[in-house]
Design a protein around this motif. Structure first.
Motif, short mmCIF file in Angstrom:
data_model
loop_
_atom_site.label_atom_id
_atom_site.label_comp_id
_atom_site.label_asym_id
_atom_site.label_seq_id
_atom_site.Cartn_x
_atom_site.Cartn_y
_atom_site.Cartn_z
N ALA A 80 -10.40 0.79 5.00
CA ALA A 80 -9.63 -0.18 4.23
C ALA A 80 -8.41 -0.59 5.06
CB ALA A 80 -9.20 0.42 2.91
N HIS A 98 0.84 -1.20 0.00
CA HIS A 98 0.00 0.00 0.00
C HIS A 98 0.87 1.24 0.00
CE1 HIS A 98 -3.77 -2.14 0.45
NE2 HIS A 98 -3.21 -2.91 1.38
N VAL A 110 -4.84 -1.82 5.92
CA VAL A 110 -3.59 -1.95 5.16
C VAL A 110 -2.51 -2.69 5.95
CG1 VAL A 110 -4.06 0.11 3.82
CG2 VAL A 110 -2.77 0.33 5.94
N ARG A 148 -17.18 4.85 0.51
CA ARG A 148 -17.47 3.96 -0.61
C ARG A 148 -18.73 4.44 -1.30
NH1 ARG A 148 -20.50 -1.28 -1.19
NH2 ARG A 148 -19.37 -2.60 -2.68
N THR A 198 -11.83 -3.44 -1.17
CA THR A 198 -12.73 -2.57 -0.42
C THR A 198 -13.83 -2.03 -1.32
OG1 THR A 198 -10.93 -1.94 1.04
CG2 THR A 198 -12.86 -0.52 1.03
N THR A 199 -13.50 -1.77 -2.57
CA THR A 199 -14.49 -1.28 -3.51
C THR A 199 -15.57 -2.31 -3.78
OG1 THR A 199 -13.02 0.31 -4.60
CG2 THR A 199 -14.86 -0.55 -5.90
N GLN A 219 -5.84 1.17 -5.32
CA GLN A 219 -5.14 0.07 -4.66
C GLN A 219 -6.08 -0.72 -3.76
OE1 GLN A 219 -2.32 1.44 -1.48
NE2 GLN A 219 -3.15 3.48 -1.95
N PHE A 220 -7.38 -0.32 -3.73
CA PHE A 220 -8.34 -0.93 -2.81
C PHE A 220 -9.49 -1.60 -3.56
CE2 PHE A 220 -6.58 2.66 -0.26
CZ PHE A 220 -5.90 1.89 0.67
#
Length: 729
Positions: A122, A76, A124, A134, A99-100, A95-96
């Motif tokens: 999120a 990350h 890390v 989100r 999470t998305t 980079q997530f």
């Protein structure tokens, strides 16, 4: 397809396919970053300022790359962007991916279809998580969707959202905070860039001119209404229900004509409703709407409390205060139509996702607004989830569903050739009927203390009957027939009322066909109809006497009660949504008398169980309904056990009557418990005895009767007092 070209040209539906960290064929990882306007980009460790390298620009302006041939495990990072005169350090949302797309609140997604903007974290590392928001929006026909807002200069190139085939576009953006404004930028399949859309699930939406959605505060409100929400479940049909209908923006205003805030309403409106003796308050729609003149009936933000008067938390405090004071809160809810404003649901993703495609079914000619397509599952889910949301999130006790008749009939407000028949060639909208039944079944299953009310102006059968009896499942229905007939009657000169007595008595032919509420609503005192006072004939005294008599007749007639604000003070002018009620008129005796009459009727209605049994034949009997010449009606109201009753007489002429004989259902004594002509109510001064004893004189088909004194233009209520047998010594 070249994802990078799509990205540069704001047509990308798979930003995670080209942005963020990806393995490369030669081993190692490559980072691709997209930031239009940036001159250079440096990669930093996620939790320190340690530089992991400077990125190289690509031939596509705004697109940067950097490779780590030896790194094979994802990591990350943060990004430091240089824009020439300043630097900005941000956490890269691409980079997530997990999470998305992951959804630990899957049950919420199923229930509400898509969550709109919600706070997420999120992880890390074991010791660090990145907070953010989100975003999710349902736009299955879109070619691409992006989040735009203050945080990216409203530039649709910067934060493209990702689709995974379910029609919902998603993106987690780190470091956003409550109060950040946003919208969705949608490109249609025809490559048309549509106007920025507000979030259909936004919890807050700004007013004109931005109509921007706002990242909500985390839900931190602590309710204090446990005693109310955990109260015993009672039969609402056998309880008194006197509803005060209110438009929050015009109930009372400050001297500069500023509307009161939710907090000011909490301090002023709540004690007023309590002092007046109402059991419930009904709020004209409080969901966000762009046009003040729609009074809330053209909503765009179905999940957003209007920001005109404060925040969602402050609205919760208002509801909470009502509950702590023992007042139920009903809210008008509008699933029958929605406006075509460019920031709303109309043609949302370039197609008719929410409205019927054919204007003969999808356009309201009366209101110049669109009609939800009740045949689509996602529309039904959107609306039913919304109704649940208001009951869950804001502890609303009941929903009054607006314009139900327009939903039931395909030819509503349409001429021949302007509507499409159903599959059987008829005019019933089967899809809307299924929706309404599903709505009521869902609400009553999840909220056993709640109730729903239909504004339905036709004779459609079973509106307030259970769905298992082929009804629509509403708890109550507005009695529009009673309203129209009784108002038409009371407007007439008393000299001519004798020819129209049937307008008063006809309502009892169907009074128990539905679970009725008697409404004198905002619709009856606006658009040139005049106030309730100006509808009354005669000189000043007669106008006020007529209004007191009519108000009393409404309270004594079977059915729950609803009165719009201002009626209780006999406001002189018709309602104006942009001005305050005429509170200054309470300096005049006549207006104070109308307020006192309403207060006394509310108190009597609460106290007398004989007035509570509104929806059963056994709670009502006529004594005299055919005295046309005197324009007098007389009837009895019984309680459930029929061990208590009230005899009601209403005189709709300015003539007095001494020695007027009326039958009684029982032998004994009767005590005067209400007189709308009382001296303290600016009455005529006609003396009405307080006690009456029955005589064995047949009248109106009964064996006993009493001689009563009836004042002019007035209603009286006599309570039965059983004769106590004398004890033998």
């Amino acid at each position: 397809m070249d994802l990078r070209n799509d990205l540069v040209n704001t047509r990308c539906s798979d930003p995670f396919g080209c942005l963020g960290l990806h393995p490369i064929k030669t081993g190692g990882l490559q980072l691709t970053v997209w930031r239009p306007g940036a001159l250079s980009v440096e990669v930093l460790a996620i939790d320190t300022d340690l530089s992991l390298g400077k990125m190289l620009p690509t031939p596509h302006e705004g697109l940067f790359e950097l490779s780590w041939p030896q790194k094979t495990e994802h990591f990350h990072y943060r990004l430091r962007f240089n824009f020439g005169d300043h630097d900005v350090t941000l956490v890269d949302p691409y980079q997530f991916a997990s999470t998305t797309f992951s959804d630990p609140d899957h049950h919420i997604a199923n229930r509400y279809l898509s969550e709109g903007a919600i706070h997420r974290s999120a992880p890390v590392s074991d010791r660090l998580a990145i907070d953010g928001v989100r975003f999710a929006v349902f736009a299955p026909a879109a070619r691409s969707v992006a989040v735009v807002g203050d945080f990216n200069g409203w530039d649709g190139r910067i934060h493209p959202m990702a689709a995974n085939g379910d029609g919902v576009w998603r993106l987690f953006i780190p470091d956003l905070k409550p109060g950040d404004r946003y919208k969705f930028e949608i490109r249609s399949q025809e490559d048309e860039l549509l106007p920025h859309r507000s979030d259909p699930f936004a919890k807050r939406i700004e007013q004109f001119p931005s109509f921007a959605s706002v990242v909500p505060e985390r839900n931190q409100y602590e309710w204090q209404d446990n005693q109310w929400t955990n109260r015993p479940i009672r039969d609402v049909y056998e309880q008194p229900m006197s509803i005060y209908e209110v438009h929050l923006g015009s109930w009372r205003r400050e001297q500069n004509n500023r509307s009161l805030t939710y907090i000011e309403l909490k301090e002023q409106l709540v004690p007023y409703v309590v002092e007046m003796g109402y059991t419930h308050i009904e709020l004209l729609p409080v969901m966000e709407h762009p046009f003040d003149g729609s009074w809330g009936y053209q909503p765009v933000g179905m999940y957003a409390v209007t920001s005109r008067y404060g925040t969602p938390e402050e609205f919760k405090a208002l509801v909470d205060a009502f509950h702590q004071a023992g007042i139920g809160v009903i809210m008008d809810w509008v699933p029958a139509h929605f406006p075509a404003d460019s920031h709303g649901l109309a043609n949302f993703d370039g197609t008719k996702q929410y409205e019927y495609p054919d204007p003969r079914k999808g356009w309201h000619p009366e209101w110049n607004s669109l009609i939800y397509d009740f045949g689509k599952d996602h529309v039904v889910n959107y609306l039913i989830s919304n109704a649940n949301y208001w009951l869950d999130e804001f502890h609303i006790d009941g929903l009054r569903v607006d314009a139900v008749a327009s939903m039931l009939y395909l030819d509503y407000s349409r001429k021949d050739g302007e509507w499409i028949p159903n599959v059987d060639g008829g005019n019933h909208n089967y899809e809307a009927i299924r929706f309404l039944r599903q709505l009521n079944e869902t609400l009553y299953l999840n909220h056993p203390r709640c109730f729903t009310i239909a504004e339905e102006s036709t004779a459609f059968p079973g509106v307030s009957k259970p769905t298992h009896m082929d009804g629509l499942g509403f708890g109550f229905k507005w009695n529009m027939g009673w309203m129209n007939d009784s108002l038409d009657y009371i407007k007439r000169d008393p000299l001519y009322r004798q020819h129209h007595q049937g307008q008063l008595t006809f309502s009892m032919v169907y009074a128990f066909d539905e679970q009725f509420i008697l409404p004198i609503s905002h619709d009856e005192v606006v658009h040139g109809k005049g106030s309730m006072l100006t509808k009354m004939p005669g000189d000043t005294w007669q106008k006020f006497a007529n209004l007191r008599a009519f108000t009393s007749y409404m309270y004594f007639h079977p059915g729950k009660k609803l009165n719009f604000m201002g009626n209780e003070i006999a406001q002189g002018l018709e309602w104006n949504h942009s001005d305050t009620l005429q509170w200054h008129q309470l300096d005049i005796d006549f207006h104070r008398a109308q307020q006192a009459t309403t207060r006394a009727l509310n108190q009597l209605y609460r106290e007398e169980s004989a007035l509570h049994l509104d929806h059963q034949h056994r709670g009502f009997e006529w004594l005299s309904h055919d005295d046309h010449q005197n324009s007098i009606i007389a009837f009895v109201r019984f309680n459930k056990e029929r061990n208590e009753h009230l005899v009601i007489l209403v005189n709709f002429t300015p003539l007095t009557h001494e020695g007027y004989r009326v039958a009684t259902p029982a032998t004994g004594n009767y005590r005067l418990v209400f007189n709308s002509d009382a001296e303290n109510l600016c009455g005529s001064g006609f003396v009405v005895p307080e006690h009456y004893e029955t005589e064995e004189v047949p009248s109106h088909g009964r064996e006993q009767s009493i001689l009563v004194s009836i004042p002019p233009l007035a209603a009286i209520a006599l309570k039965y007092q059983p004769t106590t047998p004398s004890r033998k010594k």
